[in-house]
Structure formats: structure tokens, C-alpha cells
Enzyme design. Sequence first.
Site, short mmCIF file in Angstrom:
data_model
loop_
_atom_site.label_atom_id
_atom_site.label_comp_id
_atom_site.label_asym_id
_atom_site.label_seq_id
_atom_site.Cartn_x
_atom_site.Cartn_y
_atom_site.Cartn_z
N THR A 156 -8.88 33.75 2.88
CA THR A 156 -8.81 35.18 3.09
C THR A 156 -9.78 35.76 2.08
OG1 THR A 156 -6.51 35.24 3.84
CG2 THR A 156 -7.25 37.15 2.63
N GLY A 185 -0.17 37.92 9.49
CA GLY A 185 0.08 37.37 8.16
C GLY A 185 0.39 38.45 7.14
N ASP A 186 0.24 38.07 5.88
CA ASP A 186 0.59 38.98 4.79
C ASP A 186 -0.46 40.07 4.55
OD1 ASP A 186 -0.88 36.52 3.97
OD2 ASP A 186 -1.12 37.67 2.12
N GLY A 206 -3.19 32.90 0.82
CA GLY A 206 -2.30 31.74 0.88
C GLY A 206 -1.48 31.76 2.15
N THR A 207 -0.38 31.05 2.12
CA THR A 207 0.46 30.92 3.31
C THR A 207 1.18 32.25 3.57
OG1 THR A 207 0.80 28.65 2.59
CG2 THR A 207 2.19 29.44 4.39
N1 ASP Z 1 -2.85 34.83 3.77
C1 ASP Z 1 -3.58 34.54 4.99
C2 ASP Z 1 -2.62 34.61 6.15
O1 ASP Z 1 -1.58 34.02 6.08
C3 ASP Z 1 -4.28 33.25 4.99
C4 ASP Z 1 -4.84 32.79 3.67
O2 ASP Z 1 -5.03 33.56 2.77
O3 ASP Z 1 -5.14 31.61 3.52
O4 ASP Z 1 -2.96 35.18 7.15
#
Ligand code: ASP
Length: 290
Positions: A156, A185-186, A206-207
Amino acid sequence: MAVEAVNIVVVHGGAGAWPRDRWPEATAGVAAAARAAFALVAGGGSALDAAVAAVVILEDDPRYNAGTGSVPTANGHLEFDAAVMDGASGRAGAVAAATGIRNPVRLARAVFDDGRHILLAANGATAFAHAAGIEQSTAGHVEPTDQSLKAPTQDTVGAVVCVGGKLAAATSTGGTHGKLQGRVGDAPLIGAGTWADANCAVSATGTGERLIEAAAAHEVAARVRLTSASLQEAVEAVVSGIQGNAGLIAVDLAGRVATACNTDAMPRAIATGDGVKAATGRDEPLRAIL
Ligand code: ASP
């Protein structure tokens, strides 16, 4: 307490599986974005202007998972999430699962400027983009054969900026590789992937599912406000509590910067009046980039 007015731009290019041989280019890309955004600040741009400008540059850089370089959904579509937040006003704008636009963060900024709503999703976001004259993109679908070109990283891009004690954050992503169509996502969820208030600005990577559950970006601000934790301690505590990939960048109104990730790498750059410093490996020290 009087706070010295500091101008600073902090940028990240995503916490994830950056192969070591790509660290130099990942570092160069975030450094260039931070440098350009800082030039905007030096020319009188606001913290929000600079955060958006940094993210636009990274959305246009195919090496990062946002805008042009976004990873596809399981059925080969590109769906973008992005958000902006202005700390001084406490206002935000965001788009989720938006399609067919070149710079999702510009669309989030347009939602912010419009002011009627905070988060527009899917077809509605795309329709709003067309009405607002936001530049379209022809890249909407990736053939399955093309998907192997993009490593299954989860990255991201984001920026946090302090201009004279005023703060802003912006985050943009193509989301997680192979996500279901419609998954959000977040990044566009205010308080999860993006947050700015009068005290600090935060952008997450992240996740997404785990970052949402942790209200990660807001949690950093809450810890700073409500506990004796420093910004760096708050960022590290939130990252270490995430059961998944996580990376955070943050800046406070005094221009103090905090970054942390639990992945091997997270490209990050800091631009000030003294120049630009950047690194990609988690344990790599920031070094001056000419
Ligand atoms: N946070 C992002 C999402 O979950 C992906 C990432 O930052 O790796 O959409």
C-alpha cells in the site's frame, strides 16, 4: 506549550514481501515522492496537499500496489481503496472498491472537498469520479496470464505530513492480492488505515482485516493521547499487536516521526528542509538520498 513549527513529509510504500534485490528501487521511489511533496510544502502547499501529492506519485509508479500498480482481485479486476484526512479540521474523504480511475487518492480528496459524504464505494465512487472530472484509467481488468507479472505482495502507499503544526494523512492501495471482488481493506476506513487529528497523523499498511479489527491508525493516536507512550512506542505497540503483516508511519505536531513494521521490509522516506532520508529493509538505517 509552544510548539516549534516544523515541516516534514513521511512516506511509505507498503509493508510486505519486497525481494531484497528490489530494495534500492523501492527506496528510490518513496524518496522521490517525499521530495516532491516536500517541495510543494516549501512552495506554500498545505499538509493535505502534500500528502495527496506524495501518494499520487506512488500511485503512478507501477512498482507499488496502488493506482497503476495495483494487484488484481481473484477474478482479475482492479479495485482501489484510498482515504485522506485533515487533522486540523478532523475531516476525511475516502473511496472503497473504486474502479476505472487513475489516481484513487485524488478521488478521495474530491470526496473530502465535496464534503457531503466521507466514504463512497464501488459504482457510486466511479460515477462521482466521472462527475468530478477525475482522470479515468483504461486499466480495469488484468488477464489471468498477466497476474504472474505481479508478485503476490500486500503493499500500500501512504503519506503523513506536518506543516507548521498542522497534520494530514493519505493512504491508497489496490488491496490484497487475489482478494474477493468487493473486498474493502483498512486504507479507506477512517481510524483503521488512515487517521489524522490535531496531535498526530498515521498511515497503515499490512493485512487489512487485522488492521481494521485493531482500529490501528486511531489506536496509535489514542495511545499517545491517553497514555504516557511516545509516538514511537505507540506505533511499535500497535504493530506488535497485529496478527498479520503490519506497518505504520506517523508524525506528530512537533514533527516527531515514528515508523515500524513486522515484515522484512517497508520502503519509507522522510523529507525535511535538510533533505531526504530513506530505507526499505526493516532494520536498514535511513540514509540520505541525494
Ligand atoms: N492494507 C492493505 C489492504 O489490506 C494491503 C497492504 O497494505 O498490504 O488492503
